[in-house]
Design an enzyme around this catalytic site. Structure first.
Site, PDB file in Angstrom:
ATOM      1  N   ASP A  30       0.824  -1.210   0.000  1.00  0.00           N
ATOM      2  CA  ASP A  30       0.000   0.000   0.000  1.00  0.00           C
ATOM      3  C   ASP A  30       0.863   1.267   0.000  1.00  0.00           C
ATOM      4  OD1 ASP A  30      -1.925   1.903   0.238  1.00  0.00           O
ATOM      5  OD2 ASP A  30      -2.759   1.171   2.122  1.00  0.00           O
ATOM      6  N   ASP A  48      -1.596   5.352  -5.796  1.00  0.00           N
ATOM      7  CA  ASP A  48      -1.908   4.523  -4.637  1.00  0.00           C
ATOM      8  C   ASP A  48      -2.087   3.057  -5.019  1.00  0.00           C
ATOM      9  OD1 ASP A  48      -2.701   3.468  -2.274  1.00  0.00           O
ATOM     10  OD2 ASP A  48      -4.490   4.691  -2.029  1.00  0.00           O
TER      11      ASP A  48
END
Ligand SMILES: *[C@@H]1O[C@H](CO)[C@@H](O)[C@H](O)[C@H]1NC(C)=O
Ligand SMILES: *[C@@H]1O[C@H](CO)[C@@H](O)[C@H](O)[C@H]1NC(C)=O
Ligand SMILES: *[C@@H]1O[C@H](CO)[C@@H](O)[C@H](O)[C@H]1NC(C)=O
Ligand SMILES: *[C@@H]1O[C@H](CO)[C@@H](O)[C@H](O)[C@H]1NC(C)=O
Ligand SMILES: *[C@@H]1O[C@H](CO)[C@@H](O)[C@H](O)[C@H]1NC(C)=O
Ligand SMILES: *[C@@H]1O[C@H](CO)[C@@H](O)[C@H](O)[C@H]1NC(C)=O
Ligand SMILES: *[C@@H]1O[C@H](CO)[C@@H](O)[C@H](O)[C@H]1NC(C)=O
Ligand SMILES: *[C@@H]1O[C@H](CO)[C@@H](O)[C@H](O)[C@H]1NC(C)=O
Length: 433
Positions: free
Chosen positions: A78, A287
């Site tokens: 992440d 992201d």
């Protein structure tokens, strides 16, 4: 609605199948040797997670091992969050957990430790002391849920290198009670630019990943090595601002979006639409923890209209005002389920300062699982409207990073991209099925 914790949206607790297995190579060193390149397989995993408001049921995961003796763990990659964490609640042994009691190198952080006072965007409140005077960490998520645990350190072993004393959250609570939902990964690897993130702690100057759209795993590489021999990359600078702004996430990987094209036609939008405003709202973040891409309202609407315009003759719009996939995707199409392939559709290019990412074909339309109308399946456009979710940012999700070599060059503060076949690149680096 402007909400500060929007950034936590993208770090949902999605817990997946412990699928892969950690590398069992001889352990080389205790400190990172910059000439060494660490290569890990990067897998795409599914998980149905209907409860969360902002679902993405596909995540990127890597396998590694933690502790002494090493325990295999699987972590979601992440780039949108800071603190790495592992599920440590051993009363839930039916699910993959890390067992701190079985690790000789595990150590909880005392609340008197300076580590306990490091400020991170992930903590909803400053870390506090628990009854044992250990540093108590609370992670907050968009749906107002949270996860609690103890800030801790242990050795993380990545592709044979031992990173001792790595700080992570050893989480006890906050996982969904639905056993189907939980489950499948042990944790999350926080990769943003905050001081507690994995990359910051390891002091990597560069990392890269390549997400494969096929069943073959892609790759995650850590290290300083220069891979320009591999593919020529186009670079776009990372945007940094010196003054804190309320809606600007300063530890995100922020790039400058400058335009969007549908096939060869640029959307007619003024530049300021893509620039953060005086509050910091409107940044563009890369992201890996978000599945699809989100655009602010004006850009979304322009893209939606142009895509519709260019597909009127090939796609049949699914006209149901009550159907909005995942709360943000309101452009969907009916595709006859007997058709073997999607029709030819125009590509969409995201134009960054110095680089671009082109998304085409199947990657533009996502078949919504389980949705049928008569004999048609429902496919939604994979760009969503940030405004519908109250997000004040553009988010480039991992679905649109498939088959793009993504280099995060922290030393030169830039991101490099190039179109490649990630399954082939993975094989070049010795990553196999
Ligand atoms: C961890 O993964 C390695 C490599 O795949 C495997 O050989 C080993 O059995 C696994 N260990 C445990 C405890 O599952
Ligand atoms: C997502 O979840 C659904 C069930 O909710 C499942 O059918 C599907 O295979 C999952 N993965 C993808 C890629 O949609
Ligand atoms: C990693 O390093 C730590 C600290 O030096 C050591 O205690 C641990 O045994 C090492 N782990 C492995 C698997 O070598
Ligand atoms: C561990 O999980 C169980 C079951 O969800 C929960 O009842 C318990 O409170 C958790 N333990 C801690 C220390 O939070
Ligand atoms: C990487 O290597 C290429 C060719 O060897 C060289 O031209 C380039 O300057 C290097 N880039 C960096 C950032 O070291
Ligand atoms: C598409 O856009 C063009 C030029 O903007 C316009 O002339 C045309 O009518 C539009 N077509 C449809 C189907 O909306
Ligand atoms: C799919 O079914 C429709 C009728 O339901 C038919 O008109 C069409 O020809 C079929 N297409 C294919 C590729 O079989
Ligand atoms: C769906 O397809 C089946 C088999 O091809 C056909 O018998 C049926 O009439 C179709 N239904 C609709 C609503 O088109």
């Amino acid at each position: 609605m402007k909400i500060r914790w929007i950034f936590f949206f993208f770090t949902l607790l999605l817990l997946l199948l412990l699928f892969g297995s950690a590398e069992q190579m001889p352990v080389h060193s205790h400190r990172f040797n910059s000439s060494r390149l660490l290569v890990l397989p990067l897998k795409i995993q599914d998980i149905p997670s209907k409860q969360l408001p902002f679902t993405h049921n596909v995540t990127l995961t890597v396998s590694l091992s933690v502790g002494t003796p090493p325990q295999n763990v699987s972590m979601v990659l992440d780039t949108g969050s800071e603190l790495s964490w592992l599920q440590c609640n051993t009363t839930r042994m039916s699910q993959p957990v890390f067992q701190p009691a079985r690790s000789m190198s595990y150590s909880p952080v005392a609340c008197s430790s300076p580590t306990c006072t490091i400020r991170t965007q992930d903590f909803s409140i400053p870390a506090s002391c628990d009854s044992k005077n250990l540093c108590h960490a609370i992670l907050s998520y968009a749906d107002a849920s949270s996860s609690e645990g103890t800030l801790s350190t242990d050795s993380f072993i990545i592709a044979g290198s031992n990173f001792s004393g790595t700080i992570f959250g050893c989480m006890d609570s906050g996982f969904s009670s639905n056993p189907d939902e939980d489950s499948k990964t042990t944790g999350l690897m926080g990769m943003n630019r905050g001081s507690l993130s994995f990359v910051s702690q390891m002091e990597f100057k560069r990392f890269s990943y390549c997400i494969s759209g096929s069943d073959f795993p892609g790759i995650l590489l850590f290290g300083d090595s220069n891979f320009t021999w591999l593919v020529p990359l186009n670079y776009t600078p990372l945007i940094q601002i010196s003054t804190p702004l309320p809606y600007f996430n300063r530890v995100a990987y922020t790039v400058q979006l400058e335009g969007i094209k549908v096939s060869d036609k640029p959307l007619q939008l003024p530049k300021y639409v893509f620039e953060p405003d005086h509050t910091g709202a409107g940044q563009t973040m890369v992201d890996s923890g978000t599945q699809f891409t989100f655009l602010l309202g004006p850009a979304y609407t322009a893209l939606r209209n142009e895509f519709l315009n260019q597909t009127t003759n090939v796609l049949r719009v699914f006209e149901d005002p009550n159907f909005v996939f995942q709360g943000a995707f309101d452009l969907c199409f009916r595709v006859p389920s007997n058709s073997t392939s999607l029709p030819q559709i125009p590509s969409v290019s995201l134009l960054f300062h110095g680089a671009e990412i082109t998304v085409s074909g199947q990657q533009l339309l996502y078949r919504v699982p389980g949705e049928m109308r008569d004999n048609d399946s429902i496919h939604c456009f994979t760009f969503g409207n940030s405004d519908l979710l109250g997000i004040e940012a553009y988010i480039i999700g991992h679905h649109h990073q498939q088959n793009v070599w993504m280099e995060f060059d922290l030393e030169n503060s830039r991101i490099g991209v190039a179109s490649v076949r990630c399954d082939e690149e993975g094989q070049r680096f010795g990553v196999h099925h």
